[in-house]
Design a protein around this motif. Structure first.
Motif, PDB file in Angstrom:
ATOM      1  N   VAL A 127      20.703 153.973 -11.965  1.00 46.09           N
ATOM      2  CA  VAL A 127      22.410 154.731 -11.780  1.00 46.09           C
ATOM      3  C   VAL A 127      21.685 155.385 -10.483  1.00 46.09           C
ATOM      4  O   VAL A 127      20.474 156.348 -11.029  1.00 46.09           O
ATOM      5  CB  VAL A 127      22.746 154.928 -13.097  1.00 46.09           C
ATOM      6  N   MET A 128      22.016 155.752  -9.315  1.00 49.89           N
ATOM      7  CA  MET A 128      21.778 156.239  -8.469  1.00 49.89           C
ATOM      8  C   MET A 128      23.237 157.369  -8.142  1.00 49.89           C
ATOM      9  O   MET A 128      23.381 156.888  -7.634  1.00 49.89           O
ATOM     10  CB  MET A 128      20.866 155.521  -7.137  1.00 49.89           C
ATOM     11  N   LEU A 129      22.500 158.526  -8.397  1.00 49.01           N
ATOM     12  CA  LEU A 129      23.179 159.585  -8.099  1.00 49.01           C
ATOM     13  C   LEU A 129      22.884 159.667  -6.705  1.00 49.01           C
ATOM     14  O   LEU A 129      21.745 160.574  -6.094  1.00 49.01           O
ATOM     15  CB  LEU A 129      23.601 160.691  -8.718  1.00 49.01           C
ATOM     16  N   ILE A 130      24.173 160.351  -5.693  1.00 48.20           N
ATOM     17  CA  ILE A 130      24.141 160.676  -3.960  1.00 48.20           C
ATOM     18  C   ILE A 130      24.945 162.370  -3.825  1.00 48.20           C
ATOM     19  O   ILE A 130      26.257 162.297  -3.661  1.00 48.20           O
ATOM     20  CB  ILE A 130      24.333 159.948  -2.750  1.00 48.20           C
ATOM     21  N   ALA A 131      24.213 162.872  -3.638  1.00 48.14           N
ATOM     22  CA  ALA A 131      24.859 164.060  -4.277  1.00 48.14           C
ATOM     23  C   ALA A 131      24.864 164.992  -3.066  1.00 48.14           C
ATOM     24  O   ALA A 131      24.472 164.759  -1.733  1.00 48.14           O
ATOM     25  CB  ALA A 131      23.542 165.373  -4.992  1.00 48.14           C
ATOM     26  N   ASP A 132      25.579 166.301  -2.885  1.00 47.77           N
ATOM     27  CA  ASP A 132      25.927 167.687  -1.539  1.00 47.77           C
ATOM     28  C   ASP A 132      25.169 167.311  -0.765  1.00 47.77           C
ATOM     29  O   ASP A 132      23.455 167.610  -1.877  1.00 47.77           O
ATOM     30  CB  ASP A 132      27.064 168.738  -2.166  1.00 47.77           C
ATOM     31  N   PRO A 133      24.568 167.885   0.350  1.00 44.55           N
ATOM     32  CA  PRO A 133      23.096 168.716   1.162  1.00 44.55           C
ATOM     33  C   PRO A 133      22.989 169.636  -0.037  1.00 44.55           C
ATOM     34  O   PRO A 133      23.878 170.345  -0.599  1.00 44.55           O
ATOM     35  CB  PRO A 133      23.750 169.131   2.407  1.00 44.55           C
ATOM     36  N   PRO A 134      21.287 169.882   0.280  1.00 47.14           N
ATOM     37  CA  PRO A 134      21.077 171.098  -0.853  1.00 47.14           C
ATOM     38  C   PRO A 134      21.847 172.651  -0.418  1.00 47.14           C
ATOM     39  O   PRO A 134      21.479 172.437   0.774  1.00 47.14           O
ATOM     40  CB  PRO A 134      19.140 171.072  -0.557  1.00 47.14           C
ATOM     41  N   VAL A 212      24.395 150.471  -9.754  1.00 49.80           N
ATOM     42  CA  VAL A 212      25.311 151.486  -9.677  1.00 49.80           C
ATOM     43  C   VAL A 212      24.895 152.709  -8.292  1.00 49.80           C
ATOM     44  O   VAL A 212      23.895 153.452  -8.644  1.00 49.80           O
ATOM     45  CB  VAL A 212      26.373 151.538 -10.524  1.00 49.80           C
ATOM     46  N   ILE A 213      25.983 153.084  -7.394  1.00 48.12           N
ATOM     47  CA  ILE A 213      25.344 154.289  -7.033  1.00 48.12           C
ATOM     48  C   ILE A 213      26.527 155.022  -7.190  1.00 48.12           C
ATOM     49  O   ILE A 213      27.766 154.894  -7.355  1.00 48.12           O
ATOM     50  CB  ILE A 213      25.099 154.378  -5.551  1.00 48.12           C
ATOM     51  N   VAL A 214      26.661 156.521  -7.115  1.00 44.33           N
ATOM     52  CA  VAL A 214      27.785 157.086  -7.419  1.00 44.33           C
ATOM     53  C   VAL A 214      27.843 158.790  -6.779  1.00 44.33           C
ATOM     54  O   VAL A 214      26.003 159.496  -6.395  1.00 44.33           O
ATOM     55  CB  VAL A 214      27.601 158.470  -9.058  1.00 44.33           C
ATOM     56  N   PRO A 215      28.752 158.857  -5.844  1.00 41.82           N
ATOM     57  CA  PRO A 215      28.562 159.279  -4.277  1.00 41.82           C
ATOM     58  C   PRO A 215      29.038 160.565  -5.107  1.00 41.82           C
ATOM     59  O   PRO A 215      29.978 160.325  -5.972  1.00 41.82           O
ATOM     60  CB  PRO A 215      29.492 158.866  -3.476  1.00 41.82           C
ATOM     61  N   MET A 216      28.750 161.798  -4.946  1.00 39.24           N
ATOM     62  CA  MET A 216      29.170 163.298  -5.602  1.00 39.24           C
ATOM     63  C   MET A 216      29.687 163.891  -3.866  1.00 39.24           C
ATOM     64  O   MET A 216      28.883 164.255  -3.555  1.00 39.24           O
ATOM     65  CB  MET A 216      28.761 163.748  -6.158  1.00 39.24           C
ATOM     66  N   GLY A 217      30.781 164.595  -3.966  1.00 39.71           N
ATOM     67  CA  GLY A 217      31.403 165.856  -3.289  1.00 39.71           C
ATOM     68  C   GLY A 217      30.940 165.347  -1.830  1.00 39.71           C
ATOM     69  O   GLY A 217      32.227 163.993  -0.952  1.00 39.71           O
ATOM     70  N   ALA A 218      30.108 165.388  -0.611  1.00 40.52           N
ATOM     71  CA  ALA A 218      29.913 165.202   0.823  1.00 40.52           C
ATOM     72  C   ALA A 218      29.711 164.023   1.065  1.00 40.52           C
ATOM     73  O   ALA A 218      30.393 163.320   1.888  1.00 40.52           O
ATOM     74  CB  ALA A 218      28.806 166.370   1.303  1.00 40.52           C
ATOM     75  N   ALA A 219      29.151 162.759  -0.012  1.00 43.55           N
ATOM     76  CA  ALA A 219      28.875 161.790   0.000  1.00 43.55           C
ATOM     77  C   ALA A 219      30.029 161.016  -0.409  1.00 43.55           C
ATOM     78  O   ALA A 219      29.599 160.165   0.588  1.00 43.55           O
ATOM     79  CB  ALA A 219      27.607 161.603  -1.059  1.00 43.55           C
ATOM     80  N   CYS A 220      31.119 161.867  -1.201  1.00 48.72           N
ATOM     81  CA  CYS A 220      32.556 161.082  -0.909  1.00 48.72           C
ATOM     82  C   CYS A 220      33.017 160.551   1.008  1.00 48.72           C
ATOM     83  O   CYS A 220      33.249 159.490   0.827  1.00 48.72           O
ATOM     84  CB  CYS A 220      33.409 161.195  -1.659  1.00 48.72           C
ATOM     85  N   HIS A 221      32.758 161.957   1.662  1.00 53.96           N
ATOM     86  CA  HIS A 221      33.399 161.507   2.534  1.00 53.96           C
ATOM     87  C   HIS A 221      32.177 160.976   3.854  1.00 53.96           C
ATOM     88  O   HIS A 221      32.647 160.304   4.990  1.00 53.96           O
ATOM     89  CB  HIS A 221      33.317 163.365   3.782  1.00 53.96           C
ATOM     90  N   ALA A 222      30.903 161.427   3.212  1.00 46.87           N
ATOM     91  CA  ALA A 222      30.250 159.995   4.492  1.00 46.87           C
ATOM     92  C   ALA A 222      29.903 158.948   4.615  1.00 46.87           C
ATOM     93  O   ALA A 222      30.251 157.772   5.108  1.00 46.87           O
ATOM     94  CB  ALA A 222      28.898 160.898   4.019  1.00 46.87           C
ATOM     95  N   LEU A 223      29.986 158.162   2.823  1.00 46.57           N
ATOM     96  CA  LEU A 223      29.684 156.932   2.602  1.00 46.57           C
ATOM     97  C   LEU A 223      31.107 155.921   2.740  1.00 46.57           C
ATOM     98  O   LEU A 223      31.172 154.888   2.224  1.00 46.57           O
ATOM     99  CB  LEU A 223      29.335 156.893   1.289  1.00 46.57           C
ATOM    100  N   LEU A 224      32.406 156.781   1.754  1.00 45.01           N
ATOM    101  CA  LEU A 224      33.297 156.383   1.412  1.00 45.01           C
ATOM    102  C   LEU A 224      34.798 156.592   2.366  1.00 45.01           C
ATOM    103  O   LEU A 224      36.032 155.695   2.521  1.00 45.01           O
ATOM    104  CB  LEU A 224      33.484 156.153   0.420  1.00 45.01           C
ATOM    105  N   GLY A 225      34.308 157.835   3.365  1.00 51.09           N
ATOM    106  CA  GLY A 225      35.689 158.270   4.358  1.00 51.09           C
ATOM    107  C   GLY A 225      36.869 159.145   3.412  1.00 51.09           C
ATOM    108  O   GLY A 225      37.608 159.329   3.985  1.00 51.09           O
ATOM    109  N   GLY A 226      36.897 159.994   2.160  1.00 50.49           N
ATOM    110  CA  GLY A 226      36.950 160.134   2.027  1.00 50.49           C
ATOM    111  C   GLY A 226      36.839 161.534   0.793  1.00 50.49           C
ATOM    112  O   GLY A 226      35.771 161.878   0.790  1.00 50.49           O
ATOM    113  N   SER A 227      37.841 161.726   0.264  1.00 53.16           N
ATOM    114  CA  SER A 227      37.502 163.954  -0.539  1.00 53.16           C
ATOM    115  C   SER A 227      36.970 163.117  -2.014  1.00 53.16           C
ATOM    116  O   SER A 227      38.210 161.850  -2.723  1.00 53.16           O
ATOM    117  CB  SER A 227      38.594 164.434  -0.925  1.00 53.16           C
TER     118      SER A 227
END
Length: 275
Positions: A127-134, A212-227
């Motif tokens: 599992v790789m989480l992709i989080a908000d910018p620091p 599996v990757i888990v986009p969170m927060g801003a990563a959802c906008h950047a990778l999936l185009g939505g909130s």
């Protein structure tokens, strides 16, 4: 005292209003529509250049006339996205990739950052989480998650048998941030920053090779185009992997009512990882 909303909370509230059918923004002050007319406002007259004085040479007259805006000259130097792609692809392992990222000076964020936030946890994780910018705390500690958000993230992972510190790959988790450097003033990520640094993230995902990757927060906008608020709970695909969007722990701290949805997402993640 009026409490100011942070960007992501304000964005989530706007997304909720749109989903509820709000389709018109009101003005700050009342507008008397009975005084409005259908007539178009008069167009301003084009400015006229003053005629040249009889004793002014033609060249001087041309130089004294108003100048039209000229297009910006093309940018000199290497294309930053191509340079980032070449640097990322040249890294054979995570250590080399971190060194290449830390030495990448074409991104303006790099010049003002105090630390490069690369990764956290076991690279053997499924599992790789992709989080908000620091933010400030992440920049100070060098971790992807820091402060109270880190404590909550640890408890969320532990609830489904995962940990950043686990040695067993089946129980391990790994995390990276959508941007490795803190944006000035904690502003939202800009498209240029995301495009420039995406090759490093893509290479990091390829080297970790999570299931599996888990986009969170801003990563959802950047990778999936939505909130994250709108996309959470629905499996998608990002960076060539199954992706489960989730609310970031910092948002759950500000809005505890979202923890029920987060628990449902964690159970969905656990089911996906089951042998």
């Amino acid at each position: 005292m009026t409490q100011q909303l942070d960007y992501w909370t304000a964005r989530a509230l706007l997304d909720w209003q749109i989903e509820m059918g709000v389709d018109e923004a009101m003005l700050d002050a009342p507008l008397d529509r009975t005084t409005l007319t259908d007539a178009a406002p008069p167009r301003p007259a084009a400015p006229r250049s003053a005629p040249a004085a009889p004793d002014m040479p033609a060249g001087e007259a041309a130089r004294s006339a108003p100048q039209q805006a000229q297009p910006a000259p093309p940018r000199d130097g290497p294309d930053p996205v191509e340079a980032a792609r070449a640097a990322a692809q040249g890294a054979g392992d995570l250590a080399a990739l971190e060194a290449a990222l830390d030495g990448f000076t074409l991104c303006p964020l790099r010049r003002g950052a105090r630390a490069t936030i690369f990764g956290q946890g076991s690279p053997a994780a499924r599992v790789m989480l992709i989080a908000d910018p620091p933010g400030a705390e992440e920049e100070r500690t060098g971790a992807v998650f820091a402060g109270p958000a880190a404590g909550l993230m640890d408890r969320m992972l532990a609830a489904i048998g995962l940990s950043f510190d686990a040695e067993d790959a089946a129980q391990a988790a790994y995390a990276a941030a959508i941007l490795p450097w803190r944006p000035p003033g904690d502003r939202p990520p800009e498209p240029g920053d995301l495009a420039m640094l995406r090759p490093f993230l893509e290479r990091q995902v390829a080297l970790v090779d999570p299931a599996v990757i888990v986009p969170m927060g801003a990563a959802c906008h950047a990778l999936l185009g939505g909130s994250a608020l709108r996309l959470r709970g629905t499996w998608a695909e990002a960076l060539g992997r199954p992706a489960l969007p989730m609310l970031p722990p910092a948002r759950l701290l500000d809005n505890p009512s979202g923890k029920r949805d987060a628990w449902a997402d964690l159970l969905a993640l656990k089911a996906r990882l089951a042998p």
